[in-house]
Motif scaffolding. Sequence first.
Motif, short mmCIF file in Angstrom:
data_model
loop_
_atom_site.label_atom_id
_atom_site.label_comp_id
_atom_site.label_asym_id
_atom_site.label_seq_id
_atom_site.Cartn_x
_atom_site.Cartn_y
_atom_site.Cartn_z
N ALA A 110 0.84 -1.19 0.00
CA ALA A 110 0.00 0.00 0.00
C ALA A 110 0.88 1.25 0.00
CB ALA A 110 -0.92 0.00 1.21
N LYS A 161 -3.87 1.41 -2.98
CA LYS A 161 -4.58 1.00 -1.77
C LYS A 161 -4.98 -0.48 -1.90
CE LYS A 161 -6.80 5.55 -1.73
NZ LYS A 161 -8.10 6.27 -1.74
N SER A 206 -1.57 -4.63 2.55
CA SER A 206 -1.68 -3.56 3.55
C SER A 206 -0.52 -3.60 4.52
CB SER A 206 -3.01 -3.70 4.29
OG SER A 206 -3.08 -4.97 4.89
#
Length: 124
Positions: free
Chosen positions: A14, A87, A124
């Motif tokens: 990310a 993202k 993430s």
Amino acid sequence: QVQLVESGGGLVQAGGSLRVSCAASGRTFSSYTMGWFRQAPGKEREFVAAISWSGGSTYYADSVKGRFTISRDNAKNTVYLQMNSLKPADTAVYYCAADLTGALRISQYDYNYWGQGTQVTISS
């Protein structure tokens, strides 16, 4: 007949960047509108970005505006999607598509030819 081949997908953290490419066959590539779409698991395919035949006009989905840039090199029969500030929600199979009418449109049903897709995964 138009053949489209995507490349450049992969796994990125990310906040990182990635550029995917789509190489097209056909002597009239420069007359096509080109689009990028994506499909996440369990979701419908959605529009990401489109670019006019000349590259002079572009259009983006709100979800990627300001982070993604679509461009094309007609001499190389290639369209690109530069993706920044990625993202986890951007994780999907990314497809390029050609609209032979040359109009700048966002519905997948308006596109005539599709590539096989390239996987983009954002951790993430």
